[in-house]
Enzyme design. Sequence first.
Site, PDB file in Angstrom:
ATOM      1  N   TYR A   1       0.027   3.393  -3.252  1.00 44.08           N
ATOM      2  CA  TYR A   1      -0.910   4.524  -3.081  1.00 44.08           C
ATOM      3  C   TYR A   1      -0.313   5.649  -2.244  1.00 44.08           C
ATOM      4  O   TYR A   1      -1.070   6.529  -1.807  1.00 44.08           O
ATOM      5  CB  TYR A   1      -2.173   4.062  -2.351  1.00 44.08           C
TER       6      TYR A   1
ATOM      7  N   CYS B   1      14.506  -3.836  -4.660  1.00 46.69           N
ATOM      8  CA  CYS B   1      15.277  -2.905  -5.478  1.00 46.69           C
ATOM      9  C   CYS B   1      14.349  -1.934  -6.209  1.00 46.69           C
ATOM     10  O   CYS B   1      14.247  -1.959  -7.437  1.00 46.69           O
ATOM     11  CB  CYS B   1      16.126  -3.723  -6.451  1.00 46.69           C
TER      12      CYS B   1
ATOM     13  N   ARG C   1       0.794  -1.231   0.000  1.00 45.56           N
ATOM     14  CA  ARG C   1       0.000   0.000   0.000  1.00 45.56           C
ATOM     15  C   ARG C   1       0.834   1.292   0.000  1.00 45.56           C
ATOM     16  O   ARG C   1       0.530   2.216  -0.757  1.00 45.56           O
ATOM     17  CB  ARG C   1      -1.000  -0.001   1.158  1.00 45.56           C
TER      18      ARG C   1
HETATM   19  N1  LIG Z   1      -6.274  -2.283  -2.444  1.00 46.58           N
HETATM   20  C1  LIG Z   1      -6.862  -1.012  -2.061  1.00 46.58           C
HETATM   21  C2  LIG Z   1      -8.341  -1.072  -1.931  1.00 46.58           C
HETATM   22  C3  LIG Z   1      -9.004  -1.428  -3.215  1.00 46.58           C
HETATM   23  C4  LIG Z   1     -10.143  -2.315  -3.018  1.00 46.58           C
HETATM   24  C5  LIG Z   1     -10.594  -3.050  -4.224  1.00 46.58           C
HETATM   25  N2  LIG Z   1     -11.571  -2.377  -5.059  1.00 46.58           N
HETATM   26  C6  LIG Z   1      -6.195  -0.480  -0.817  1.00 46.58           C
HETATM   27  O1  LIG Z   1      -5.323  -1.114  -0.298  1.00 46.58           O
HETATM   28  O2  LIG Z   1      -6.505   0.573  -0.363  1.00 46.58           O
END
Ligand SMILES: N[C@@H](CCCC[NH3+])C(=O)O
Length: 436
Positions: free
Chosen positions: A327, A364, A323
């Site tokens: 993100y 890496c 994550r």
């Molecule tokens: N993988 C995403 C959430 C997405 C959920 C799937 N539609 C996260 O970690 O925030």
Amino acid sequence: MSAEQSVGGGNPLVRRLADWDADRLRDLAAEHGTPLYVTDLDRVAENCARLRDAFSGADVKYAVKAHTGRAVLETVHEAGLDAECASAGEVRRALDAGFPGERVDYTAVNPPACDLDSVVEWWGDHPDPTITVGARDTLDRLAERGYDGRVCVRVNPGVGAGHHEKVRTGAAPKFGVPYDRAAEVVADARDRFDVVGIHAHAGSGIHAEEDLAAHRDLVARMGELAREIGSAGDEGGDGALEFVNVGGGFGVPYREDDPALDLDAVADATREALGDVAATLAVEPGRYVVADAGVLLTRVNTVKPTPETTVAGVDAGMTDLLRPAMYDAYHAIRTLDVDEADAEGTPEDCARDTGPVTVAGPICETGDTFCDARELPIPERDDLLAVGNAGAYGYEMASTYNSRSRPAEVSLAGDPLRERETLAGVTRLERRGERE
Ligand SMILES: N[C@@H](CCCC[NH3+])C(=O)O
Ligand SMILES: Cc1ncc(COP(=O)(O)O)c(C=O)c1O
């Protein structure tokens, strides 16, 4: 009542990283090694209970993708939630964990043929599941396989929400039939299937005020659509919908000072926005069920002072918890080896000096960090760190990039849940010299 207070005793709205018992986590790391996911199944059950209370009268389906572990699925099943699955593999896991067919929804997004083949075959032994379909094409492909059972039509509500653009699904053309064509697709589907519901999902990590507003907009639009479809159904004698599924996405606080989501208020706002419909409200949260029930433990193996930051090299990386790299997601990090004062999240009180620390994994990739120049106790080699809110989309998004094996998982009670992968496990699918 403050956001942190209990709802009925020992079931607080949010569990912070500081609330985990450091001694227990240290013992588990010593016994099972690191990187290690620790999952508190009692907390999973509490989160389910809170969702059921807040959304009483509604169908609450757990979005299995957030954490597919068998013990988690069994806990959710026992807690009375249904299962929402994103693939045939997740359907299989839900059935194996004891969910009966009628409590399983399969949300088919551009479903590969093998997924449709499998679920249609399995349904023979597990009757009355629901398949949620977001394209006419998928309806045709189900009909070609002789399926004429329960179908829910996924709608693209044109309203997205979530913690990052990559998880805002509501307005992305990939998901659902366009809102303006939804009633027509439902009417067409009714000729071939038992259309039991409509569905939309705004996105994941609904927490900020603008996301909550988007969620309400989505729900209101779905209410309008349900009324339109219901009255058309009455005219045609087809009856009304069984449910209106407004998706999941309920967020949890990742930063230490983020407020907890007021779930009761969200549930009330959801019911109000839906308005008067002759169908049951359904929601399908994933993150909310498991996020604060999991931590990732990792050990410092390298300490490197640089002019800008002290780099703490650790044994977990983006292959264990993607994550932050994917993100830029914030996860709280706690050093379990320093004085307990810093368990309060107040670095100035702790026994060690603090300073800007970058916690970086062994992969890496420049993006393989859990935090960049965050104020933390200056690390020492062998320190044990805990990464918070790792229960949702943590292990699930793990990979074997750089030939790293996937981590182990244990319950907080100490039961092994997933073995640590071995190098033989990583390479088990390889074939050499088999080409003719
Ligand atoms: N993988 C995403 C959430 C997405 C959920 C799937 N539609 C996260 O970690 O925030
Ligand atoms: C269709 C659908 N339902 C439910 C969820 C669960 O979302 P969350 O884990 O944020 O509750 C997702 C993920 O975003 C989803 O795509």
